[in-house]
Design an enzyme around this catalytic site. Structure first.
Site, PDB file in Angstrom:
ATOM      1  CG  HIS A 105     -19.036 -33.669  21.398  1.00 44.51           C
ATOM      2  ND1 HIS A 105     -18.971 -34.558  20.341  1.00 44.51           N
ATOM      3  CD2 HIS A 105     -20.317 -33.692  21.829  1.00 44.51           C
ATOM      4  CE1 HIS A 105     -20.165 -35.084  20.140  1.00 44.51           C
ATOM      5  NE2 HIS A 105     -21.001 -34.581  21.037  1.00 44.51           N
ATOM      6  CG  HIS A 111     -14.286 -33.739  16.633  1.00 44.55           C
ATOM      7  ND1 HIS A 111     -13.411 -33.178  15.718  1.00 44.55           N
ATOM      8  CD2 HIS A 111     -13.808 -33.396  17.862  1.00 44.55           C
ATOM      9  CE1 HIS A 111     -12.443 -32.534  16.367  1.00 44.55           C
ATOM     10  NE2 HIS A 111     -12.664 -32.641  17.670  1.00 44.55           N
ATOM     11  CB  CYS A 125     -12.232 -30.820  12.116  1.00 44.04           C
ATOM     12  SG  CYS A 125     -11.517 -32.299  12.856  1.00 44.04           S
ATOM     13  CG  ASN A 137     -24.361 -38.332  24.312  1.00 47.97           C
ATOM     14  OD1 ASN A 137     -24.640 -38.746  25.429  1.00 47.97           O
ATOM     15  ND2 ASN A 137     -24.888 -37.224  23.819  1.00 47.97           N
TER      16      ASN A 137
HETATM   17  P1  AMP Z   1     -23.974 -35.553  20.474  1.00 48.53           P
HETATM   18  O1  AMP Z   1     -25.395 -35.929  20.186  1.00 48.53           O
HETATM   19  O2  AMP Z   1     -23.505 -35.933  21.823  1.00 48.53           O
HETATM   20  O3  AMP Z   1     -23.053 -36.020  19.369  1.00 48.53           O
HETATM   21  O4  AMP Z   1     -23.951 -33.964  20.493  1.00 48.53           O
HETATM   22  C1  AMP Z   1     -23.743 -33.166  19.386  1.00 48.53           C
HETATM   23  C2  AMP Z   1     -24.161 -31.782  19.778  1.00 48.53           C
HETATM   24  O5  AMP Z   1     -23.595 -30.881  18.868  1.00 48.53           O
HETATM   25  C3  AMP Z   1     -25.674 -31.552  19.763  1.00 48.53           C
HETATM   26  O6  AMP Z   1     -26.095 -31.154  21.058  1.00 48.53           O
HETATM   27  C4  AMP Z   1     -25.842 -30.436  18.729  1.00 48.53           C
HETATM   28  O7  AMP Z   1     -26.838 -29.516  19.099  1.00 48.53           O
HETATM   29  C5  AMP Z   1     -24.470 -29.805  18.721  1.00 48.53           C
HETATM   30  N1  AMP Z   1     -24.072 -29.129  17.501  1.00 48.53           N
HETATM   31  C6  AMP Z   1     -24.085 -29.632  16.239  1.00 48.53           C
HETATM   32  N2  AMP Z   1     -23.577 -28.746  15.374  1.00 48.53           N
HETATM   33  C7  AMP Z   1     -23.216 -27.644  16.106  1.00 48.53           C
HETATM   34  C8  AMP Z   1     -22.626 -26.387  15.791  1.00 48.53           C
HETATM   35  N3  AMP Z   1     -22.286 -26.053  14.535  1.00 48.53           N
HETATM   36  N4  AMP Z   1     -22.417 -25.514  16.797  1.00 48.53           N
HETATM   37  C9  AMP Z   1     -22.756 -25.820  18.064  1.00 48.53           C
HETATM   38  N5  AMP Z   1     -23.304 -27.014  18.424  1.00 48.53           N
HETATM   39  C10 AMP Z   1     -23.540 -27.901  17.455  1.00 48.53           C
HETATM   40 ZN    ZN Z   2     -13.175 -33.636  13.730  1.00 45.05          ZN
END
Ligand code: AMP
Ligand code: ZN
Length: 113
Positions: A99, A97, A6, A86
């Site tokens: 993605h 959140h 967010c 995931n």
């Molecule tokens: P998941 O494990 O599917 O929830 O993926 C979360 C992803 O978000 C991971 O691959 C992290 O490397 C990525 N991530 C977390 N914080 C950030 C951020 N500030 N900017 C870019 N990627 C992020």
């Molecule tokens: Zn959010």
């Protein structure tokens, strides 16, 4: 709201943004698993795949209409790629959140696990 995606959507914290509309934002993953690793995120907060419904699914359509545009922009449209979301503990979701990971630029593992 303490949700990191967010905050990225609201420009409270920076990201390496590659694509944006009124409803979605796509940015490079901080910890890339492949030469191309982009997260495509709805700007509205949706916790996970479990929370997609008829009220919010228009933004999900927009995300899937966008995948091939970003793939083309990143030059992986022809070589191929994978889109992953995931969900929950067994799915190893670390950011609560919704993605979609767009991953490519190298030959990916044949297994999904
Ligand atoms: P998941 O494990 O599917 O929830 O993926 C979360 C992803 O978000 C991971 O691959 C992290 O490397 C990525 N991530 C977390 N914080 C950030 C951020 N500030 N900017 C870019 N990627 C992020
Ligand atoms: Zn959010």
């Amino acid at each position: 709201m303490s949700c990191i995606f967010c905050k990225i959507a609201n420009k409270e914290i920076p990201s390496d943004c590659v694509y944006e509309t009124e409803n979605i934002i796509a940015f490079r993953d901080l910890n890339p698993q492949a030469p191309v690793h982009i997260l495509i995120v709805p700007k509205i907060h949706i916790d996970s795949m479990n929370d997609i419904n008829s009220e919010n699914s228009a933004v999900i359509s927009e995300i899937f209409e966008t995948v091939n545009k970003i793939a083309e922009q990143e030059d992986i449209k022809d070589s191929g790629y994978r889109v992953i979301s995931n969900c929950g503990e067994d799915g190893c979701q670390s950011v609560q959140h919704l993605h979609f990971h767009l991953v490519g630029g190298r030959k990916l593992s044949e297994t999904l696990s």
